[in-house]
Design an enzyme around this catalytic site. Sequence first.
Site, mmCIF file in Angstrom:
data_model
loop_
_atom_site.group_PDB
_atom_site.id
_atom_site.type_symbol
_atom_site.label_atom_id
_atom_site.label_comp_id
_atom_site.label_asym_id
_atom_site.label_seq_id
_atom_site.Cartn_x
_atom_site.Cartn_y
_atom_site.Cartn_z
ATOM 1 N N ASP A 54 7.441 -56.976 44.664
ATOM 2 C CA ASP A 54 7.533 -55.748 45.458
ATOM 3 C C ASP A 54 8.020 -54.651 44.508
ATOM 4 O OD1 ASP A 54 7.851 -53.886 47.474
ATOM 5 O OD2 ASP A 54 9.763 -54.703 48.183
HETATM 6 C C1 SPV Z 1 10.605 -54.193 53.005
HETATM 7 O O1 SPV Z 1 10.554 -54.987 53.931
HETATM 8 O O2 SPV Z 1 9.752 -54.079 52.136
HETATM 9 C C2 SPV Z 1 11.726 -53.311 52.894
HETATM 10 C C3 SPV Z 1 12.958 -53.770 53.453
HETATM 11 O O3 SPV Z 1 11.609 -52.292 52.315
HETATM 12 S S1 SPV Z 1 13.730 -54.685 52.250
HETATM 13 O O4 SPV Z 1 12.797 -55.547 51.622
HETATM 14 O O5 SPV Z 1 14.738 -55.353 53.026
HETATM 15 O O6 SPV Z 1 14.258 -53.731 51.289
HETATM 16 MG MG MG Z 2 9.937 -52.168 51.148
#
Ligand code: SPV
Ligand code: MG
Length: 556
Positions: A54
């Site tokens: 991510d």
């Molecule tokens: C996501 O779900 O991508 C978010 C929330 O941004 S977190 O991963 O908890 O940062």
């Molecule tokens: Mg996110």
Amino acid sequence: MSRPEQFAKLLSGTKPIISVGAHNGLSAKLVEEAGFDTVWAGGLEISTAMCVPDANILSMAENLAVVRNITESVKIPVIVDSDNGYGNAINVMRMIEQYESVGVAGVCIEDNVFPKRNSFYVGVKRELEPINEFVGKLRAARKAKSSDQFAIIARTEALIAGMGLDEALNRATAYSEAGADMILVHSKAKDASEVKAFSEIWKGSTPLVSVPTTYSGASVKDLYALGYKMIIFANIAIRTSIMSMANSFSALKSSERLMQLEDSMVPLGRLFDIVGLDVLKTNEQMFLSTNDQKRTAVILAAGFDKRMMPLVHQLPKCMLQVKGKPILERQIELLKNSGISDIVIVRGYMGDKIRYPNIRYYENASFANTHMVSSLFSAENEMDDEFVMIYSDILFDQSVLEKLLKAQGDICVVVDHAWRERPRETGIPSEKTLDLVTTSKQFDRSRFLDLDEENHVLTMAKGIDRKLAHGEFIGMAKFSKKGAQVTKEVYHEVLEKYKDKPFHESSSIQMASFPDLIQELIARGIEVRSVDIFKGWMEVDDLYDYGMASARTDSV
Ligand code: SPV
Ligand code: MG
């Protein structure tokens, strides 16, 4: 209501809004099915489902494709995590247009620089945009949206980056002044202390959002009490799926037998329901050309049966539940399974209680003073082509219906040759009237394997001596186009003649039962085929039968 409007309504309501993470159409649909308010199309979920970090690895277009699948799969509002908007303010503008065009209710934009790193990754580079730069993005987002209600959620990562409460407050204030509809204050603390501290110093009127991933002990109620209007349970679908898949694969690896997994898998039918197989079937019938002739089923459900009181005090008999499902609904399902979706129901007693969709209804308003033949002919409009007639108070196996559908002959009736054995323990109470049948061939227990031989009905009546009867009519028949035509002609001929005088075993044609009509056809030399079965059905004629059916539908 558009989804931005739906979301705006939730926002102005007096309850917390709960959003649950999803990474594709399926997971979003399950979020909706579970009854949550909104779907969170989270970056961490979607990236993980695509097996990449991510960290702005996926392009906006890749995320958009997933989000489109999500919005197509659910009706509830979808909030999209757009990370940092995939670039600067100019990228944000296109991002907003694109997401708005696929029907999302709003987007969240965070103040991480591009490319970002997920808030929970440790040991990675973490840097936030200057406040004025991010404010420019929010203003650009507002300019780009076309619906007033489309929500822009500004998310600050100040607490995640360890910059302290003051920085978080400064940023939240600036973002709120730039026109953000909500402020998400992200925290990776183990408890809700940070988000609590923030909400205590937040004096703005812009509603707050929290994502209790690390402070998982905090409930919606707790967070709402602290002043958070929306609570996002991010990443749940992906994390629970990973565990379930990994456990199942490891069990399969050691057992190498699928049966070991039966309890940890949903049945295939659940998959079919999720994707709407019913709709596909209906559309097939409506739009695909087929060589099969169209078949109609006419279900006779008009009668009132006083033997079933008090159960039928407020319901027609066919709506009584047997093992959790009304008898009629079971019949409709069986018909559909056999490819018959053109279904007609003749209603009468408590007719307004029968309300299944995609069915044509006829009313036998004088159900109290008439009987089966009158009910059948209430639906005479439906008798121009081949049709199947079914009494609405019988339970039967799919195979019985299939056998009837395959049967040759212009008029076919289903006859049970195991009738003497029903119910096995007690025998049939002698006071119960049965539609008895004599046929040209007889089948006893030892010959039930020969049931496919051609057979004809000789007589059908209640008054046949039980010792001489061969079988029992179960309440199912089929008429070919020709058979329907002949039957209609005969009916209209006798209608006048027997208006006030006995017609076979009944006091008049109005009171005629189906066997009376069959007797009339036979008397005129018209062939009636017997479709022979050996068990596989059950009638619900009185409370005794109903008790049997409820207890023993698995052994009919
Ligand atoms: C996501 O779900 O991508 C978010 C929330 O941004 S977190 O991963 O908890 O940062
Ligand atoms: Mg996110």
